[in-house]
Design an enzyme around this catalytic site. Sequence first.
Site, mmCIF file in Angstrom:
data_model
loop_
_atom_site.group_PDB
_atom_site.id
_atom_site.type_symbol
_atom_site.label_atom_id
_atom_site.label_comp_id
_atom_site.label_asym_id
_atom_site.label_seq_id
_atom_site.Cartn_x
_atom_site.Cartn_y
_atom_site.Cartn_z
ATOM 1 N N GLU A 1 5.649 -3.516 1.279
ATOM 2 C CA GLU A 1 6.156 -2.329 -0.272
ATOM 3 C C GLU A 1 4.536 -1.935 -0.651
ATOM 4 O O GLU A 1 3.595 -1.745 -0.867
ATOM 5 C CB GLU A 1 4.746 -4.480 -1.291
ATOM 6 C CG GLU A 1 6.158 -5.840 -1.591
ATOM 7 C CD GLU A 1 7.220 -5.623 -1.918
ATOM 8 O OE1 GLU A 1 6.771 -3.964 -3.312
ATOM 9 O OE2 GLU A 1 7.657 -6.979 -2.173
ATOM 10 N N LEU A 2 5.335 -0.473 -0.693
ATOM 11 C CA LEU A 2 5.229 0.472 -0.759
ATOM 12 C C LEU A 2 5.344 1.203 -2.326
ATOM 13 O O LEU A 2 5.356 0.715 -3.044
ATOM 14 C CB LEU A 2 5.314 1.660 0.176
ATOM 15 C CG LEU A 2 5.151 0.812 1.881
ATOM 16 C CD1 LEU A 2 6.239 1.244 2.810
ATOM 17 C CD2 LEU A 2 4.160 0.437 2.620
ATOM 18 N N CYS B 1 2.242 0.815 -9.030
ATOM 19 C CA CYS B 1 3.503 1.170 -8.234
ATOM 20 C C CYS B 1 4.171 1.006 -9.514
ATOM 21 O O CYS B 1 5.132 2.084 -8.894
ATOM 22 C CB CYS B 1 3.454 0.351 -6.832
ATOM 23 S SG CYS B 1 4.034 -1.758 -7.518
ATOM 24 N N THR B 2 4.465 0.930 -10.209
ATOM 25 C CA THR B 2 5.949 0.698 -10.709
ATOM 26 C C THR B 2 5.378 1.600 -11.985
ATOM 27 O O THR B 2 5.991 1.691 -13.205
ATOM 28 C CB THR B 2 5.899 -0.336 -11.803
ATOM 29 O OG1 THR B 2 4.966 -1.039 -12.068
ATOM 30 C CG2 THR B 2 6.796 -1.833 -10.744
ATOM 31 N N GLY C 1 2.229 2.421 5.167
ATOM 32 C CA GLY C 1 2.960 1.582 5.828
ATOM 33 C C GLY C 1 3.707 1.232 6.492
ATOM 34 O O GLY C 1 3.927 0.985 7.338
ATOM 35 N N GLY D 1 0.417 -1.376 0.029
ATOM 36 C CA GLY D 1 0.030 0.457 0.252
ATOM 37 C C GLY D 1 1.227 1.465 -0.043
ATOM 38 O O GLY D 1 2.011 1.359 -0.342
ATOM 39 N N SER D 2 0.026 2.207 0.765
ATOM 40 C CA SER D 2 0.798 3.766 0.314
ATOM 41 C C SER D 2 1.926 3.814 1.635
ATOM 42 O O SER D 2 1.963 3.127 2.832
ATOM 43 C CB SER D 2 -0.524 4.989 0.127
ATOM 44 O OG SER D 2 -0.680 4.199 2.300
HETATM 45 P P1 NAD Z 1 -3.059 2.595 1.231
HETATM 46 O O1 NAD Z 1 -2.406 1.959 1.767
HETATM 47 O O2 NAD Z 1 -4.700 3.153 1.556
HETATM 48 O O3 NAD Z 1 -4.597 0.849 1.602
HETATM 49 C C1 NAD Z 1 -4.086 0.250 1.999
HETATM 50 C C2 NAD Z 1 -4.446 -1.171 2.229
HETATM 51 O O4 NAD Z 1 -4.351 -0.205 4.145
HETATM 52 C C3 NAD Z 1 -5.873 -1.714 1.996
HETATM 53 O O5 NAD Z 1 -6.005 -2.735 2.658
HETATM 54 C C4 NAD Z 1 -6.450 -0.786 3.611
HETATM 55 O O6 NAD Z 1 -7.550 -1.096 3.464
HETATM 56 C C5 NAD Z 1 -5.407 -1.377 4.622
HETATM 57 N N1 NAD Z 1 -5.463 0.419 5.352
HETATM 58 C C6 NAD Z 1 -6.141 1.526 5.586
HETATM 59 N N2 NAD Z 1 -5.159 2.139 6.401
HETATM 60 C C7 NAD Z 1 -4.453 0.991 7.078
HETATM 61 C C8 NAD Z 1 -4.378 1.374 8.704
HETATM 62 N N3 NAD Z 1 -4.157 2.449 9.395
HETATM 63 N N4 NAD Z 1 -3.876 0.501 9.256
HETATM 64 C C9 NAD Z 1 -3.786 -1.612 8.570
HETATM 65 N N5 NAD Z 1 -4.343 -1.158 7.352
HETATM 66 C C10 NAD Z 1 -4.898 -0.004 6.831
HETATM 67 O O7 NAD Z 1 -3.179 1.960 -0.249
HETATM 68 P P2 NAD Z 1 -3.801 2.029 -1.096
HETATM 69 O O8 NAD Z 1 -4.081 3.523 -1.901
HETATM 70 O O9 NAD Z 1 -5.100 0.798 -1.341
HETATM 71 O O10 NAD Z 1 -3.045 0.820 -2.872
HETATM 72 C C11 NAD Z 1 -2.425 2.422 -3.604
HETATM 73 C C12 NAD Z 1 -0.643 2.696 -2.834
HETATM 74 O O11 NAD Z 1 -0.244 0.977 -2.844
HETATM 75 C C13 NAD Z 1 0.009 3.341 -3.753
HETATM 76 O O12 NAD Z 1 1.093 3.730 -2.644
HETATM 77 C C14 NAD Z 1 1.122 2.027 -4.619
HETATM 78 O O13 NAD Z 1 1.978 2.852 -4.961
HETATM 79 C C15 NAD Z 1 1.425 1.438 -3.205
HETATM 80 N N6 NAD Z 1 1.551 -0.387 -4.341
HETATM 81 C C16 NAD Z 1 3.038 -0.916 -4.319
HETATM 82 C C17 NAD Z 1 3.096 -1.545 -4.378
HETATM 83 C C18 NAD Z 1 4.217 -2.457 -4.329
HETATM 84 O O14 NAD Z 1 4.546 -3.630 -4.862
HETATM 85 N N7 NAD Z 1 4.997 -2.003 -4.172
HETATM 86 C C19 NAD Z 1 2.046 -2.925 -4.785
HETATM 87 C C20 NAD Z 1 0.435 -2.048 -5.461
HETATM 88 C C21 NAD Z 1 0.693 -0.776 -4.856
#
Ligand code: NAD
Length: 541
Positions: free
Chosen positions: A285-286, A319-320, A268, A263-264
């Site tokens: 994986e952010l 993410c890429t 993260g 996630g973000s």
């Molecule tokens: P996000 O961080 O908003 O959410 C990710 C996950 O975390 C979701 O399941 C969400 O419900 C959960 N979440 C939200 N707040 C939380 C908390 N406080 N505690 C625990 N869990 C929580 O990310 P998003 O908007 O769904 O995805 C986009 C981001 O993910 C982008 O930054 C992208 O680059 C990244 N991403 C990275 C990779 C990688 O492999 N590096 C792959 C895919 C996406």
Amino acid sequence: MLSRSALARVSRNAALRSRALSSRASAILSALDIPTNQEVPGVYDGTWGGTGDILESVCPTTGEVLARVQSASPQELQTALDKTREAYEIIRSVPAPRRGELLRQIREALAAKRDELGALVSLEMGKIRTEGIGEVQEFVDIADYAVGLSRMMNGRVVASERPGHSILEIPNPLGVVGVLSAFNFPVAVYGWNLALSLAAGNATIWKPSNTTPLCSVAVTKIIANVLESNGLPGAVAGLVTGGRDVGEAVVESSSVDMVSFTGSENVGRQVGKVVQARFGKVLLELGGNNAAIVMPDADLELAVPAVFFGAVGTAGQRCTSTRRLYLHRSIAPEFLSRLQALYASLRPGDPLESSTLLGPVHSRAAVGIYSSAVNRLRNAGAEILCGGSAFSETDLVGELQGGNFVRPTIAVPKSVDVKDEIWKTETFAPILTVGVFDKLEEAIAWNNGVPQGLSSSLWTRDVRNVGKWIGPAGSDCGIVNVNVGTSGAEIGAAFGGNKSTGWGRESGGDAWKQYVRWSACTVNFSDEAPLAQGVNFTPTA
Ligand code: NAD
């Protein structure tokens, strides 16, 4: 007499029945055994349930509510965690090649539904159909890989300095793995984790993005069928849909041995701290803020379409995705004019249609993020070469008027300052920011100057540039490509990024080694008990 919550549910279900789901959506949901006329249970721990908050799955293309999904209540989450732990105690004793056989069956079951699942990814997440299908193929591929791995997750025998001793390094199963996934890869990210985790002998509990619950329900149904038909507890691969509160509870739970979070950067960072504070294992994986660098000797026939796909594919929500483009001064005008011609060919469309290359961004919030980033660029005096605004309702036709469409944008800021927000922030939208350089070293410094370190790409035919790029003074990213764009990785290599991308590695390479508990095991089969390093601890008389 029905309780108040049961009454509310009955009336919600009645409302759902009265709302006709579009045939576009209902065909896809029905093919995957997802009910279209009632709320969808979003918790699986061997049985399906869900009495927590309702999550609405909204189609990003049309704004249609696809389903209302029943998420996990705190009590259901706790029960699911307990059942996952019990399931772990069973699966850890199943021999690894037998776990491989389960993965083979999962692979077959997924492949049989590849097109339907791919269409669901497209419907619920918004990426174009070929990418949706490709994402499911990625799960199929990693399952294949894990079948082989299940016979090759080897430890080592290490030479001991003591006579009659052997040292073994043994990989044993780790326990319960919590997988928290992002909206943009609602199937593949779980696939990478589930495949390695199950091969390693762990039970997995999945908390998907709250905006893509249907993909997680469909995938879990397919896997649950395989587990149940093999007489294994379904909680080997459990599911708890929910929002931030459910995510936080999984992260905080000491019964989750490893949290694999995708996630973000902001979330993260919190997840990393919480898991570290309880001395759990964490895999992050952010975000990515990926650059492509084009040298004067690059083959533009290859480089221009690759940058086009990297920046616009998935509407800039990988993410890429390529977010920064560094062009050598001598080819910059030619490159940009060819790239703009490709951008000019884009039309917003239904991602389920095979001719569409530009689908919607995932949410209304994403449109807002796109618009503020474009405004920031404008305010900083950047030249907007194309795009620069979201599509308004009147720009769109028919059902698309309810969708989240934005114009892919190319912007040339006044200068490159990688400490500036414009360059150092990941904006999860199709915005490509361009800089012009004179020397490769300058472009590499820009590539490395941002906090993130996920993917990077150099376009050149000169082997000396390649040596610099992949060597110690080259790109500091986890993915360092040459004549290949920043996005579209294969499963064979370890996938992940450095610095604020979190240092995690998933999928191929040595990634599996994180999903096991390593023991260094010294065995003495001699009649003496010498101490290491020749230490003498014999009492003197
Ligand atoms: P996000 O961080 O908003 O959410 C990710 C996950 O975390 C979701 O399941 C969400 O419900 C959960 N979440 C939200 N707040 C939380 C908390 N406080 N505690 C625990 N869990 C929580 O990310 P998003 O908007 O769904 O995805 C986009 C981001 O993910 C982008 O930054 C992208 O680059 C990244 N991403 C990275 C990779 C990688 O492999 N590096 C792959 C895919 C996406």
